[in-house]
Write an enzyme that holds these catalytic residues in place. Sequence first.
Site, PDB file in Angstrom:
ATOM      1  N   ALA A 116       0.805  -1.227   0.000  1.00 15.10           N
ATOM      2  CA  ALA A 116       0.000   0.000   0.000  1.00 15.10           C
ATOM      3  C   ALA A 116       0.832   1.269   0.000  1.00 15.10           C
ATOM      4  O   ALA A 116       0.372   2.314  -0.459  1.00 15.10           O
ATOM      5  CB  ALA A 116      -0.937  -0.014   1.211  1.00 15.10           C
TER       6      ALA A 116
ATOM      7  N   VAL B 252      -1.327  -8.085  -8.942  1.00 17.55           N
ATOM      8  CA  VAL B 252      -0.675  -7.087  -9.795  1.00 17.55           C
ATOM      9  C   VAL B 252       0.846  -7.274  -9.741  1.00 17.55           C
ATOM     10  O   VAL B 252       1.544  -7.116 -10.730  1.00 17.55           O
ATOM     11  CB  VAL B 252      -1.060  -5.662  -9.328  1.00 17.55           C
ATOM     12  CG1 VAL B 252      -0.298  -4.599 -10.103  1.00 17.55           C
ATOM     13  CG2 VAL B 252      -2.567  -5.442  -9.463  1.00 17.55           C
TER      14      VAL B 252
ATOM     15  N   ASP C 248      -2.067  -4.230 -20.185  1.00 15.19           N
ATOM     16  CA  ASP C 248      -1.641  -4.589 -21.544  1.00 15.19           C
ATOM     17  C   ASP C 248      -2.803  -4.371 -22.522  1.00 15.19           C
ATOM     18  O   ASP C 248      -2.622  -3.876 -23.632  1.00 15.19           O
ATOM     19  CB  ASP C 248      -1.189  -6.054 -21.567  1.00 15.19           C
ATOM     20  CG  ASP C 248      -0.218  -6.349 -20.435  1.00 15.19           C
ATOM     21  OD1 ASP C 248       0.898  -5.835 -20.476  1.00 15.19           O
ATOM     22  OD2 ASP C 248      -0.608  -7.058 -19.487  1.00 15.19           O
TER      23      ASP C 248
ATOM     24  N   HIS D 299       1.631 -11.945 -18.540  1.00 17.79           N
ATOM     25  CA  HIS D 299       1.974 -10.519 -18.443  1.00 17.79           C
ATOM     26  C   HIS D 299       3.499 -10.408 -18.491  1.00 17.79           C
ATOM     27  O   HIS D 299       4.175 -10.259 -17.468  1.00 17.79           O
ATOM     28  CB  HIS D 299       1.428  -9.904 -17.154  1.00 17.79           C
ATOM     29  CG  HIS D 299       1.930  -8.499 -16.956  1.00 17.79           C
ATOM     30  ND1 HIS D 299       1.569  -7.463 -17.786  1.00 17.79           N
ATOM     31  CD2 HIS D 299       2.796  -7.965 -16.062  1.00 17.79           C
ATOM     32  CE1 HIS D 299       2.186  -6.359 -17.403  1.00 17.79           C
ATOM     33  NE2 HIS D 299       2.945  -6.636 -16.359  1.00 17.79           N
TER      34      HIS D 299
END
Length: 325
Positions: A10, A127, A157, A185
């Site tokens: 965070a 992520v 993407d 990814h």
Amino acid sequence: MTVKVTVTGAAGQIGYALLFRIASGQLLGVDTPVKLSLLEIPPAVKAAEGTAMELDDCAFPLLEGIEISDDPAKAFDGANVALLVGARPRAKGMERGDLLEANGGIFGPQGRAINDHAADDVRVLVVGNPANTNALIAQSAAPDVPAERFTAMTRLDHNRALSQLAAKLRVPVTEVKKMTIWGNHSATQYPDLFHAEVGGKIAAEQVEEEWLRDTFIPTVAKRGAAIIEARGASSAASAANAAIDHVHDWVNGTPEGDWTSAAIPSDGSYGVPEGVISSFPVVSRNGRWEIVQGLEIDAFSRQRIDASVNELVEERDAVKDLGLI
Ligand SMILES: NC(=O)c1ccc[n+]([C@@H]2O[C@H](COP(=O)([O-])OP(=O)(O)OC[C@H]3O[C@@H](n4cnc5c(N)ncnc54)[C@H](O)[C@@H]3O)[C@@H](O)[C@H]2O)c1
Ligand SMILES: O=C(O)C[C@H](O)C(=O)O
């Protein structure tokens, strides 16, 4: 009903671009109050506290509370949405195996904490890189959570591909439909223009073959590296934006007549081995991702999808060998 959103990493740069948008209602909609739970490692907790002070200072009407912790069990307690952003970046001299192992030490325990403490309806978006394989590690540590709730982000993407194509054809991005990112990814990902449509016609037929092969595909696939080169840091606001898009569409559904891209556990569709977390063309219906079926895959696309999926299989086998899944 208030939704609890846990964000790991965070205090990082994506976290800083993400938290204010979640708190303002852009993740789940302007009728849904949120509670934020911030997970950080101990040296970054103070910085997370600073971000929380700024969140307070926005007086967001939808934000019902903020918790900060360095303990995954606490941070994921009751979480409905888990955004796993914090990850171990590749350091100098680190081999791929070292990177996978270091991330296994993060995503394994976080997966277990999600398994043991999150809400029954938890949805997880990974992520942090290598995102697909980190998602697989977290998922395999959470046997009580349906596998389909673990996803990885290829929406950035996807958005990059929309933007590159729209610029080439000089149309607004809203005219581009049915874009797909297949695979990992990573630089092997395959952005597919053979099913994408612009003005109702196949995009691949509206651009030169060389542009598609030698410019479009590498530009999209290597955009992350180009941003790092230009900014001196990896994409942050655009990554946060894509995370918002992914979860928003997962919860609220994708528009009729279009689809998006997300890395989700394969059911064997399009020859992708079952269980591998690969990017597909997807729609969201009733809060669940579904792979768009029935697309014809020509030899050009087949070769590229296979190359990226093979990389995912190698990463899966590597983390299996390391005992991480
Ligand atoms: N999938 C994508 O499209 C995409 C796009 C951009 C960036 N990324 C990846 O997202 C990740 C985060 O990027 P960033 O720019 O915010 O990085 P950053 O270094 O600015 O922030 C990462 C944060 O994670 C924290 N962290 C590390 N280990 C943690 C743990 N075990 N638990 C909780 N927090 C932890 C760090 O303290 C740091 O604050 C990176 O792995 C990056 O490569 C993915
Ligand atoms: O962090 C990176 O390596 C790049 C990032 O995944 C991106 O696509 O921008």
